[in-house]
Design an enzyme around this catalytic site. Structure first.
Site, mmCIF file in Angstrom:
data_model
loop_
_atom_site.group_PDB
_atom_site.id
_atom_site.type_symbol
_atom_site.label_atom_id
_atom_site.label_comp_id
_atom_site.label_asym_id
_atom_site.label_seq_id
_atom_site.Cartn_x
_atom_site.Cartn_y
_atom_site.Cartn_z
ATOM 1 N N GLU A 75 -31.811 -33.561 -14.197
ATOM 2 C CA GLU A 75 -31.856 -32.126 -13.915
ATOM 3 C C GLU A 75 -31.860 -31.278 -15.181
ATOM 4 O OE1 GLU A 75 -30.117 -30.163 -10.341
ATOM 5 O OE2 GLU A 75 -28.516 -29.690 -11.775
ATOM 6 N N LYS A 77 -30.856 -27.619 -16.147
ATOM 7 C CA LYS A 77 -30.222 -26.361 -15.774
ATOM 8 C C LYS A 77 -29.558 -25.768 -17.000
ATOM 9 C CE LYS A 77 -25.808 -28.093 -13.862
ATOM 10 N NZ LYS A 77 -24.948 -28.054 -12.679
ATOM 11 N N LYS A 137 -34.481 -26.986 -7.195
ATOM 12 C CA LYS A 137 -33.053 -26.900 -6.873
ATOM 13 C C LYS A 137 -32.678 -25.425 -6.826
ATOM 14 C CE LYS A 137 -28.824 -29.056 -6.945
ATOM 15 N NZ LYS A 137 -28.318 -29.524 -8.245
ATOM 16 N N GLU A 186 -28.773 -31.471 1.579
ATOM 17 C CA GLU A 186 -27.493 -31.689 0.904
ATOM 18 C C GLU A 186 -26.317 -31.476 1.841
ATOM 19 O OE1 GLU A 186 -26.810 -30.207 -3.200
ATOM 20 O OE2 GLU A 186 -25.228 -29.024 -2.260
ATOM 21 N N ASN A 207 -23.323 -34.072 -2.200
ATOM 22 C CA ASN A 207 -22.858 -33.370 -3.384
ATOM 23 C C ASN A 207 -21.364 -33.609 -3.559
ATOM 24 O OD1 ASN A 207 -22.450 -31.673 -5.559
ATOM 25 N ND2 ASN A 207 -23.680 -29.997 -4.720
ATOM 26 N N GLU A 237 -24.891 -36.686 -5.895
ATOM 27 C CA GLU A 237 -25.061 -35.573 -6.816
ATOM 28 C C GLU A 237 -23.713 -35.135 -7.404
ATOM 29 O OE1 GLU A 237 -27.048 -32.292 -4.844
ATOM 30 O OE2 GLU A 237 -27.745 -33.642 -3.290
ATOM 31 N N SER A 238 -23.725 -34.798 -8.679
ATOM 32 C CA SER A 238 -22.606 -34.161 -9.383
ATOM 33 C C SER A 238 -21.513 -35.154 -9.784
ATOM 34 C CB SER A 238 -21.966 -33.040 -8.556
ATOM 35 O OG SER A 238 -22.900 -32.024 -8.267
#
Length: 286
Positions: A75, A77, A137, A186, A207, A237-238
């Site tokens: 990703e 960001k 996203k 998600e 997530n 995710e994360s």
């Protein structure tokens, strides 16, 4: 008191209405057609588009997550509400190219502006420099945003169950598919997972970050794996930043991970991504 998610969603609604005024849907559809995206009456087969521009067929993002081992969605960001700026003056072209060299299977480009510093221009630039499938996203609340994603070159979009009432989740999921976009749905908890499955989601992201307060629990994915039916592609995710975590997730049946902050903070994103995937053998498996 409003949660972080509620604050972001309120701002997103205002921002989408502004963009609609600046670029009405009819003009956006024309732009989709001119750029090789999908406009009215132009869908043929599995997302094929007849006309000028590069074609990205439906299923391209999903297919990138189905190889041996565990796929990495890298990703880009710029910042987050919880961590602030992740990198001083990030060079999108250089970072996205480093992700490709480092073995990423797909890209995630965060396009939300006020809280994450992103934009659709980031997505367009990533599309111009990388052949990898791209996920937009963002906090998708309106079909207009799906057309924006297609016009900018996205292969997939994110739909966040916690942000959407069930009828809207279902309609956006269907509309995205009609535009030739894959959909990563998600979830954060069991009830949201059941809602995602009810609309036919086949790509499900768990997530590990709670969007109400942005706390992270890396065991969230593990707790939901027993609820996942066969045939669903699962993305964690994360909170992921080590090869050991990837190995453990793959052993639990996870197909892919989405990694952003640890890669964005790395002095050498390509090397960081290679290290993250260091447990793969020569054939790409575990």
């Amino acid at each position: 008191m409003s949660t972080v998610l509620e604050t972001i969603l309120a701002g997103t609604r205002v921002d989408v209405e502004r963009r609609k005024r600046e670029l009405p849907l009819e003009q956006l559809l024309d732009r989709c057609a001119a750029l090789g995206g999908i406009g009215e009456g132009e869908v043929h087969g599995e997302g094929e588009v007849h006309g000028e521009g590069e074609v990205h067929g439906a299923g391209r993002f999903a297919a990138a997550l189905s190889g041996a081992g565990i796929a990495v969605i890298a990703e880009f960001k710029r910042r987050s509400p919880s961590a602030g700026a992740l990198r001083e003056h990030p060079d999108l072209d250089a970072i996205v190219s480093a992700y490709a060299r480092g073995g990423a299977s797909a890209l995630s480009i965060l396009t939300e502006g006020p809280h994450f510093g992103g934009s659709l221009e980031d997505l367009r630039r990533a599309r111009a420099v990388s052949p990898l499938p791209i996920l937009r996203k963002d906090f998708i609340l309106d079909p207009y945003q799906l057309h924006e994603a297609r016009a900018a070159g996205a292969d997939a979009v994110l739909l966040i169950v916690a942000a959407l009432a069930q009828p809207l989740l279902a309609s956006l999921h269907e509309a995205a598919g009609a535009l030739g976009l894959d959909v990563l749905v998600e979830v954060h908890e069991r009830e949201e997972l059941h809602r995602a499955l009810a609309v036919g989601a086949r790509l499900i992201g768990v997530n590990n970050r709670d969007l109400r307060d942005f706390s992270v629990d890396v065991q969230r994915t593990s707790r939901l794996m027993s609820e996942m039916p066969a045939g669903v592609t699962v993305v964690s995710e994360s909170g992921i930043g080590s090869a050991a975590q990837l190995r453990a997730l793959r052993e639990q049946g996870v197909h892919a991970v989405l990694v952003g902050e640890s890669l964005m903070r790395a002095s050498d994103p390509e090397a960081a991504l290679r290290e993250l995937q260091g447990f793969r053998d020569a054939e790409g498996g575990l």
